[in-house]
Enzyme design. Structure first.
Site, PDB file in Angstrom:
ATOM      1  N   CYS A 210     -10.343 -21.240   2.807  1.00 38.10           N
ATOM      2  CA  CYS A 210     -11.404 -20.936   1.852  1.00 38.10           C
ATOM      3  C   CYS A 210     -11.835 -22.207   1.130  1.00 38.10           C
ATOM      4  CB  CYS A 210     -10.921 -19.895   0.841  1.00 38.10           C
ATOM      5  SG  CYS A 210     -12.155 -19.466  -0.405  1.00 38.10           S
TER       6      CYS A 210
ATOM      7  N   CYS B 138     -11.493 -21.067  -7.508  1.00 42.24           N
ATOM      8  CA  CYS B 138     -11.063 -19.671  -7.566  1.00 42.24           C
ATOM      9  C   CYS B 138      -9.565 -19.564  -7.833  1.00 42.24           C
ATOM     10  CB  CYS B 138     -11.419 -18.970  -6.259  1.00 42.24           C
ATOM     11  SG  CYS B 138     -10.922 -17.238  -6.207  1.00 42.24           S
TER      12      CYS B 138
ATOM     13  N   CYS C 111     -14.647 -14.052   0.935  1.00 41.37           N
ATOM     14  CA  CYS C 111     -13.271 -14.113   0.448  1.00 41.37           C
ATOM     15  C   CYS C 111     -12.395 -13.890   1.668  1.00 41.37           C
ATOM     16  CB  CYS C 111     -13.014 -13.046  -0.614  1.00 41.37           C
ATOM     17  SG  CYS C 111     -11.292 -13.003  -1.181  1.00 41.37           S
TER      18      CYS C 111
ATOM     19  N   GLN D 262      -0.957   0.708  -1.818  1.00 43.92           N
ATOM     20  CA  GLN D 262      -0.645  -0.665  -1.430  1.00 43.92           C
ATOM     21  C   GLN D 262      -1.891  -1.379  -0.905  1.00 43.92           C
ATOM     22  OE1 GLN D 262       2.131  -2.534  -1.684  1.00 43.92           O
ATOM     23  NE2 GLN D 262       3.217  -0.914  -2.780  1.00 43.92           N
TER      24      GLN D 262
ATOM     25  N   TYR E 262       7.850   6.516 -11.308  1.00 40.55           N
ATOM     26  CA  TYR E 262       6.621   5.746 -11.116  1.00 40.55           C
ATOM     27  C   TYR E 262       6.082   6.113  -9.725  1.00 40.55           C
ATOM     28  CZ  TYR E 262       9.266   3.070 -14.606  1.00 40.55           C
ATOM     29  OH  TYR E 262      10.031   2.687 -15.681  1.00 40.55           O
TER      30      TYR E 262
ATOM     31  N   ASP F  99       9.563   2.640  -8.400  1.00 40.51           N
ATOM     32  CA  ASP F  99       8.598   1.594  -8.064  1.00 40.51           C
ATOM     33  C   ASP F  99       7.838   1.242  -9.347  1.00 40.51           C
ATOM     34  OD1 ASP F  99       6.777  -0.119  -6.933  1.00 40.51           O
ATOM     35  OD2 ASP F  99       5.771   1.379  -5.701  1.00 40.51           O
TER      36      ASP F  99
ATOM     37  N   CYS G  14       7.599  -5.531  -7.436  1.00 44.83           N
ATOM     38  CA  CYS G  14       6.508  -6.462  -7.129  1.00 44.83           C
ATOM     39  C   CYS G  14       6.604  -7.750  -7.932  1.00 44.83           C
ATOM     40  CB  CYS G  14       5.148  -5.791  -7.361  1.00 44.83           C
ATOM     41  SG  CYS G  14       4.875  -5.237  -9.065  1.00 44.83           S
TER      42      CYS G  14
END
Length: 400
Positions: free
Chosen positions: A75, A83, A160, A230, A259, A326, A353
Site C-alpha cells: 500500500c 495511514c 485499501c 470475526q 461475552y 471471549d 484479542c
C-alpha cells in the site's frame, strides 16, 4: 525538565518489538517507540510525539541498514505520517508472525511470570484482501479514507489492499459528507453491506444490505451486518473448531459462554451438551442476543441473558463443567476471573484479542488455582499488530 524532542530526527539502532505495532530503541537515556522499523535496523527516526516523560514516539523515515525481513509495502500510504490502519506492511509474512509471537511471549513473561514459547499460525488467504469489515471515514473534501496513526486526520484512499475488493469498491469511489463514518461488510456470500454514520451521532443510514450471511461451526448464520463477527473470513470457523476441541463439554452438563456475541461458541457448546444439558450465553449487546436467539432457536439448551457479564455472574450459584469466554480488548478482569474460578469448572477456554489483557488474566487465574495448559495464536489480522489467541486453563491440581 526533559527537552521536547518533537520534530527532532535521531539516528538509532532499533531494538525488540513491543506491544502496539512498534519497536523499542534507546537514545540519550530515553526510550523511543519506533514505528515503520524492524528489530536490528539502523534508521533515521523523526520524533512525532513527546509528552515530556521518559519515552517518546517516532517514525522511521529513512532506513540506513535494513533487516533481511523488510519488504516493499503493498500500500502506498502504509508509511510514516500516512495511514494508521496497518503496522507491519514493511515486514514479510513470516516476520510479522514472528513479531507477534514475540509480543505474546513477552507479555506472558512480564505480566504473568510465565515462560511460554509461542508460534503464530497463518490463516488461509494470504496477507491482503482478508478484511471483510472496515470502517472508513470521510475527510473535509468528502473523500473516504482512514485516519493517520494516533490522529483524527483523514488520509484519503483509492484502495485499501487488506480490505476485500467488494467492500472497497462500495465506498471509496463515492462522495460522502465530511465527517461521515462508513461501515462496510462483505459477507460469506460476497454480498456487500454499507451503513453511513453521520458526524455528530444520530441514527445510521443503511445504504446497502443490512443482514449478512456467514458460515461457521457447521451452520449458516444470518446476522446484523455491522454487529460483532470475526473480521477474517477464516477466523470464526478456526476459533470455533479449537474452542470445541478444548472445551469437550460432556453431554447433559452445564456450560457458560461469556461475552457470547451472536452465539458462535454457544452453538458449539450446545451441540456438545445436547438436549439434556444447558448453556448459559451472556452478552450485553441487544442486537447480538437477538441474532443469537434467532440462529440458535433449535438449540433450546442455550439460555440467553442480555446483560453485562459481571452482573450475571454476581448472582450465579451453578457450577459449570466448562466455561468459554471471549472478552473485549480490555480482557475479563479480576472480578470476572474470580467468579469463574469460584464456580470450579474443569476447563476454561479463553479467546483473547489482546496479549497484555490475556497475560493479566493468566496471572489472575494462576493466583486462583487455574494454570495455563495450552495456547494457540492465530494471525487473524495480517499487516497489523493484532493477534488472536486461544488459551486453555485447568485446575492446577488436575495433574494434566
Amino acid at each position: 525538565m526533559t527537552e521536547n524532542w518533537t520534530g527532532r530526527t535521531v539516528e538509532l539502532t532499533v531494538g525488540a518489538v513491543a506491544h502496539g505495532g512498534h519497536c523499542v530503541a534507546r537514545v540519550d537515556g530515553r526510550v523511543v517507540f519506533v514505528r515503520h522499523a524492524l528489530p536490528g535496523e539502523r534508521v533515521l527516526a523523526e520524533v512525532t510525539e513527546d509528552g515530556g516523560k521518559s519515552f517518546c514516539r517516532a517514525d522511521a523515515v529513512r532506513v540506513l541498514a535494513p533487516s533481511p525481513d523488510r519488504v516493499e509495502p503493498p500500500c502506498p500510504v502504509a508509511g510514516p505520517g500516512l495511514c494508521g490502519g496497518c503496522d507491519w506492511q514493511h515486514a514479510s509474512g513470516a516476520a510479522q508472525r514472528a513479531l507477534k509471537a514475540s509480543v505474546v511471549e513477552e507479555q506472558l513473561r512480564r505480566l504473568a511470570g510465565l515462560e511460554w514459547p509461542v508460534s503464530v499460525e497463518e490463516l488461509p488467504g494470504g496477507l491482503v484482501r482478508w478484511r471483510t469489515r472496515t470502517r472508513f471515514v470521510a475527510g473535509a473534501d468528502g473523500h473516504a479514507g482512514l485516519r493517520a496513526h494516533r490522529s483524527h486526520r483523514v488520509v484519503p484512499l483509492t484502495d485499501c489492499p487488506i480490505t476485500t475488493r467488494g467492500a472497497v469498491e462500495a465506498v471509496l469511489p463515492l462522495p460522502w459528507s465530511p465527517g461521515d463514518e462508513i461501515e462496510t461488510t462483505e459477507d460469506a456470500d460476497g454480498a456487500v453491506h454499507v451503513r453511513r454514520l453521520p458526524e455528530g451521532g444520530g441514527p445510521g443510514e443503511q445504504r446497502r444490505g443490512g443482514v449478512a450471511r456467514e458460515r461457521a461451526a457447521g451452520r449458516d448464520w444470518r446476522l446484523g451486518a455491522h454487529g460483532f463477527w470475526q473480521v477474517h473470513p477464516e477466523a470464526a470457523a478456526t476459533l470455533a473448531r479449537v474452542v470445541g476441541e478444548w472445551a469437550r463439554a460432556e453431554p447433559g452438563t452445564r456450560a457458560w459462554d461469556l461475552y457470547a456475541g451472536a452465539g458462535l461458541f454457544a452453538a458449539v457448546l450446545g451441540e456438545q451438551v445436547g438436549a439434556r444439558g444447558t448453556v448459559l450465553a451472556v452478552e450485553s449487546a441487544r442486537r447480538a442476543v437477538a441474532d443469537g436467539k434467532a440462529n440458535l432457536a433449535a438449540l433450546r439448551q442455550v439460555r440467553w441473558h442480555c446483560a453485562p457479564v459481571e452482573r450475571v455472574l454476581r448472582d450465579r450459584r451453578d457450577r459449570p463443567g466448562v466455561v468459554v469466554l471471549d472478552p473485549p480488548r480490555k480482557g475479563a478482569g479480576r472480578a470476572v476471573v474470580e467468579r469463574i474460578a469460584g464456580a470450579g469448572p474443569q476447563r476454561v477456554v479463553y479467546v483473547a484479542c489482546d496479549p497484555a489483557a490475556l497475560a493479566r488474566d493468566v496471572a489472575t487465574f494462576a493466583g486462583l488455582g487455574y494454570r495455563l495448559t495450552r495456547l494457540r495464536a492465530f494471525d487473524a489480522f495480517p499487516m497489523t499488530h493484532h493477534v488472536e489467541c486461544v488459551a486453555l486453563f485447568e485446575p492446577a491440581a488436575s495433574g494434566h
